[in-house]
Each structure stands twice: as C-alpha cells, then as structure tokens.
Write a protein that holds these residues in place. Structure first.
Motif, PDB file in Angstrom:
ATOM      1  N   PRO A  53      39.737  54.960  10.073  1.00 28.09           N
ATOM      2  CA  PRO A  53      39.162  53.692  10.528  1.00 28.09           C
ATOM      3  C   PRO A  53      37.644  53.692  10.657  1.00 28.09           C
ATOM      4  O   PRO A  53      37.014  52.639  10.521  1.00 28.09           O
ATOM      5  CB  PRO A  53      39.835  53.473  11.904  1.00 28.09           C
ATOM      6  CG  PRO A  53      41.059  54.308  11.876  1.00 28.09           C
ATOM      7  CD  PRO A  53      40.694  55.503  11.046  1.00 28.09           C
ATOM      8  N   PHE A  54      37.038  54.848  10.933  1.00 27.99           N
ATOM      9  CA  PHE A  54      35.597  54.850  11.175  1.00 27.99           C
ATOM     10  C   PHE A  54      34.807  55.660  10.151  1.00 27.99           C
ATOM     11  O   PHE A  54      33.584  55.799  10.312  1.00 27.99           O
ATOM     12  CB  PHE A  54      35.279  55.377  12.587  1.00 27.99           C
ATOM     13  CG  PHE A  54      35.739  56.781  12.863  1.00 27.99           C
ATOM     14  CD1 PHE A  54      35.048  57.878  12.370  1.00 27.99           C
ATOM     15  CD2 PHE A  54      36.859  57.018  13.643  1.00 27.99           C
ATOM     16  CE1 PHE A  54      35.452  59.176  12.640  1.00 27.99           C
ATOM     17  CE2 PHE A  54      37.273  58.307  13.928  1.00 27.99           C
ATOM     18  CZ  PHE A  54      36.565  59.383  13.426  1.00 27.99           C
ATOM     19  N   GLY A 181      41.409  56.016  16.494  1.00 27.66           N
ATOM     20  CA  GLY A 181      40.151  56.095  15.762  1.00 27.66           C
ATOM     21  C   GLY A 181      39.434  54.765  15.679  1.00 27.66           C
ATOM     22  O   GLY A 181      38.194  54.706  15.720  1.00 27.66           O
ATOM     23  N   GLY A 182      40.182  53.671  15.553  1.00 29.12           N
ATOM     24  CA  GLY A 182      39.548  52.361  15.429  1.00 29.12           C
ATOM     25  C   GLY A 182      39.091  51.775  16.749  1.00 29.12           C
ATOM     26  O   GLY A 182      37.986  51.217  16.849  1.00 29.12           O
ATOM     27  N   PHE A 352      41.830  51.469   1.416  1.00 26.66           N
ATOM     28  CA  PHE A 352      41.808  50.277   2.266  1.00 26.66           C
ATOM     29  C   PHE A 352      40.640  50.275   3.252  1.00 26.66           C
ATOM     30  O   PHE A 352      39.982  49.235   3.421  1.00 26.66           O
ATOM     31  CB  PHE A 352      43.135  50.141   3.017  1.00 26.66           C
ATOM     32  CG  PHE A 352      43.169  48.969   3.957  1.00 26.66           C
ATOM     33  CD1 PHE A 352      43.340  47.679   3.464  1.00 26.66           C
ATOM     34  CD2 PHE A 352      42.989  49.141   5.319  1.00 26.66           C
ATOM     35  CE1 PHE A 352      43.356  46.587   4.331  1.00 26.66           C
ATOM     36  CE2 PHE A 352      42.995  48.064   6.182  1.00 26.66           C
ATOM     37  CZ  PHE A 352      43.181  46.786   5.686  1.00 26.66           C
ATOM     38  N   PRO A 353      40.326  51.389   3.959  1.00 25.32           N
ATOM     39  CA  PRO A 353      39.177  51.335   4.868  1.00 25.32           C
ATOM     40  C   PRO A 353      37.863  51.003   4.164  1.00 25.32           C
ATOM     41  O   PRO A 353      37.015  50.290   4.733  1.00 25.32           O
ATOM     42  CB  PRO A 353      39.138  52.749   5.467  1.00 25.32           C
ATOM     43  CG  PRO A 353      40.534  53.238   5.359  1.00 25.32           C
ATOM     44  CD  PRO A 353      41.043  52.668   4.081  1.00 25.32           C
ATOM     45  N   VAL A 354      37.699  51.507   2.950  1.00 28.25           N
ATOM     46  CA  VAL A 354      36.467  51.199   2.214  1.00 28.25           C
ATOM     47  C   VAL A 354      36.404  49.712   1.886  1.00 28.25           C
ATOM     48  O   VAL A 354      35.371  49.049   2.057  1.00 28.25           O
ATOM     49  CB  VAL A 354      36.386  52.051   0.937  1.00 28.25           C
ATOM     50  CG1 VAL A 354      35.158  51.668   0.115  1.00 28.25           C
ATOM     51  CG2 VAL A 354      36.343  53.533   1.288  1.00 28.25           C
ATOM     52  N   SER A 368      35.753  45.230  11.310  1.00 29.03           N
ATOM     53  CA  SER A 368      35.231  46.237  12.228  1.00 29.03           C
ATOM     54  C   SER A 368      36.159  47.442  12.214  1.00 29.03           C
ATOM     55  O   SER A 368      37.268  47.410  11.661  1.00 29.03           O
ATOM     56  CB  SER A 368      35.145  45.667  13.648  1.00 29.03           C
ATOM     57  OG  SER A 368      36.445  45.365  14.139  1.00 29.03           O
ATOM     58  N   SER A 369      35.730  48.533  12.867  1.00 28.86           N
ATOM     59  CA  SER A 369      36.572  49.733  12.893  1.00 28.86           C
ATOM     60  C   SER A 369      37.870  49.475  13.653  1.00 28.86           C
ATOM     61  O   SER A 369      38.927  50.019  13.300  1.00 28.86           O
ATOM     62  CB  SER A 369      35.807  50.898  13.534  1.00 28.86           C
ATOM     63  OG  SER A 369      35.432  50.571  14.865  1.00 28.86           O
ATOM     64  N   ALA A 370      37.840  48.628  14.693  1.00 27.78           N
ATOM     65  CA  ALA A 370      39.065  48.307  15.429  1.00 27.78           C
ATOM     66  C   ALA A 370      40.044  47.549  14.544  1.00 27.78           C
ATOM     67  O   ALA A 370      41.258  47.786  14.595  1.00 27.78           O
ATOM     68  CB  ALA A 370      38.718  47.484  16.671  1.00 27.78           C
TER      69      ALA A 370
END
Length: 383
Positions: A53-54, A181-182, A352-354, A368-370
């Motif tokens: 996530p981050f 993590g998010g 997906f996070p990218v 956002s990371s969350a």
C-alpha cells in the motif's frame, strides 16, 4: 477353475483394501505445533504484503525517481527484492534445517526478519530500504521448512487437513497486512493534529511495528510450542528442544518422504507379508491350523488384505536423490501449478498499487495509501 478362484480372491482383496483405508480413523493434529506453524505462515504473508500500500509513496519520499513514470520501476524492484532473496537462500536454509533442526532454523529465520524489518522501517534512502528487504529475504527460509516440518508431524490420515490450514493463515496475512500498511503509514499526513514524534520522522515505522510485534510473538510460540521430531538425530541446545519430554508427535513415521518414485508406483500387494499370519507355513492339505476357524476364501482374503495394508503403511519408500525428486513428474507439475498461481497473484499485488497511486493526469486513480490498502485487503478476502 483355479484362475477363476484366484481372480475372485484378488478382487475381494482389493475391495477389502479400499474398505480398510476408508475406515481408518483420523489422527488428531498436534494443536500446539500447528498453531506455531500457522503463526509463522501468517507472519510470512504479513512480511510480503505489508509494503504494497505504501511502496509508491515511499519511493516518492526518497526522491530516487526522476520522473513519475519511473516510480513503478523502483517500486517493483523494492517489492521483488524480498522474494528474490528468499528464493536464493531457500536451498541453503533447507540444508541447514536437515543438519541443525527445523525448529532452530525457524527461530533464527523469524528473528533475522525482525532485525531486517527494523532496518527497513527506519530507512531514509532507497538503498537502505532495498538492503533491508533483501536481508529479510536472505534470513527467512521458513516457507520450505514449514512444509517439511508439517509433513513430519502428520500422517496420511491428517496431513491433508493440516496443509489445508496454511492457505487460511496466508489469506489472513493478505487481508490484515495491506490494511495495516495503508492505514498506519505516514500517520502525520493521514491523521494531522496529533504529535506523532518518531513516527513523523520515520513515516513507515508504525505499520512495521505491527509486523515486529507479530514476529516477536511468533518467535515465542515457536520456542514454546514447536517440538522437534523425536526420532530426529539432529541435536541442539535446550532452547530448541521439546518444551516437554513427554510431548509426542501425531505420527510415528515422521520424516517419511512425500514423493514416491514415479517409475515404480506403489501397487496393490496380493502376496503375504513376511512375518505376517499368511507367512506361517501352512498345514498339509486337508488339515486346518485351527479347527474352529472357517476355511473360506473371504477369510483368507481378509487376512491378506490386512497384512498388505499394514505393509503399505509401514514400508518406507527407497531413498531418492535430489535430482530424482526435483525432476519427478509430480514435483514438476506441482511447481508449475504453484508458480502459475503465485505469478497471477503477485502481478496484481504489485501492479495495482502503482496504478492506484499514480496521479489521474497520468491515467492513474490517484488513491491514498489507506485507499490502496483497503482495496488490497478486500482482494485478500478472496484467498
């Protein structure tokens, strides 16, 4: 006529073999040891998935990417470094576990990941963070050791149920790690107005503290609950011995090989076993050893089936070389299936996070990371 009689007896023997196998009672699982194994598996999943996530935001904070388009390259290197280092060291850890014991290697591996996580969480540069992830992978060879240990403490009646619990532990890690993590990364930005102190200096330390807590608890569970196989000749200090001298394993046949030789498959045995009832010299024709015992084909077939079944249970396969095992059809098929599923899952977890953290001006979702962590946690439920 004799051929017909032999054919009928062989069919009866096969049916009785199948009946005896189906009527076997399942051996109870050693709960304490299974709990320790599942805890290590949970920590493993947590370690792999907590950075997704981050990771994009961490790369941006390091300032290592000259353009926004280059963030994905560094994020992929960061995410892949742990598993790549783990793959490189897995064989070494496997050999070490054969020499000094499964329990000792699991304790050392989990403790080593604890130290590497501290290095990663307090990193101020991409090089330090990458070094922490690589060190965590090199010091952690628990995946293969866990499966070997679980095979040694189970038997054919409960091994399937024991192994079916490991994906459950991995799935729990895939659900809670992205959430931690998010929601906990960069707390000073996500939850302003609170004096975060050291967590403001190291914005990714807080989620890693959750991982550190789990790792510490897992080390204690392994030390106090995990029992080295009793018939194992590996020696170690008192720390790595059984917590109780009376503790016993679920199976007396621990350490039996999981793979049989595909060139010589086990077949239904129809000849009497040496040392069994059928191996005793028979009386002359027309006479019985026990006048009260019925002399029927079903009785003879039942005794033969029981002896054959006992031989199938007690007879260990001949030792095989590493090359024979790794190139066997069962092993190759299993590795291809496992690798294909892992590839599909990891591609999504890293891509997906990218995509989600990329600005909308570049075609991303600008999450956002969350938000990224919440999406990955929902995806982890499907596991």
């Amino acid at each position: 006529f004799f051929r017909l009689v032999l054919f009928a007896m062989s069919r009866t023997t096969r049916k009785l073999n199948l009946k005896l196998k189906s009527q076997r009672k399942e051996t109870p699982l050693p709960r304490g040891q299974v709990v320790a194994v599942l805890a290590v598996q949970l920590v493993e999943a947590f370690q792999v998935n907590i950075i997704f996530p981050f990771v994009v935001f961490m790369i941006r904070d390091f300032g290592v990417a000259e353009r926004e388009e280059d963030v994905g390259r560094y994020a992929g290197a960061m995410a892949a470094s742990f598993c790549l280092a783990q793959f490189a060291s897995s064989f070494i850890w496997g050999y070490c576990s054969d020499g000094i014991g499964r329990k000792r290697c699991i304790v050392l591996g989990t403790s080593g990941v604890f130290l590497a996580t501290v290095i990663f969480a307090t990193s101020r540069s991409f090089t330090q963070a990458l070094a922490g992830r690589i060190l965590a992978g090199l010091l952690n060879g628990n995946v293969g050791i866990l499966k070997s240990f679980l095979a040694e403490i189970t038997d054919s009646t409960n091994r399937g149920r024991a192994f079916s619990l490991m994906p459950l532990a991995w799935g729990l890690g895939c659900v809670f790690a992205p959430m931690a993590g998010g929601l906990l990364s960069r707390p000073a930005i996500q939850y302003p107005g609170i004096p975060w102190g050291i967590f403001e200096t190291f914005p990714y330390l807080l989620p890693c503290c959750v991982a550190l807590l789990l790792q510490g608890v897992t080390v204690l569970l392994v030390i106090f609950l995990m029992v080295e196989p009793e018939n194992d000749s590996r020696s170690g200090s008192a720390l790595f011995k059984s917590p109780s001298s009376k503790a016993s394993l679920a199976s007396p046949r621990s350490g039996s090989p999981l793979l049989k030789d595909p060139e010589s498959p086990v077949q239904e045995l129809e000849s009497p076993v040496e040392g069994s009832v059928d191996a005793v010299p028979s009386w002359p024709p027309g006479r019985k050893a026990d006048p009260e015992a019925p002399d029927t084909a079903d009785t003879a077939a039942s005794v033969t089936a029981t002896a054959n079944f006992q031989r199938l249970e007690d007879e260990d396969a001949a030792p095989q070389s590493f090359r024979q095992v790794i190139l066997s059809r069962k092993c190759v098929t299993t590795m291809l299936a496992y690798g294909s599923l892992a590839l599909i899952y990891v591609v999504f977890e890293e891509m997906f996070p990218v995509l989600a953290a990329t600005p909308s001006s570049l075609g991303g979702l600008d999450y956002s990371s969350a938000q990224v962590g919440s999406c990955l946690s929902i995806a982890g439920i499907t596991l």
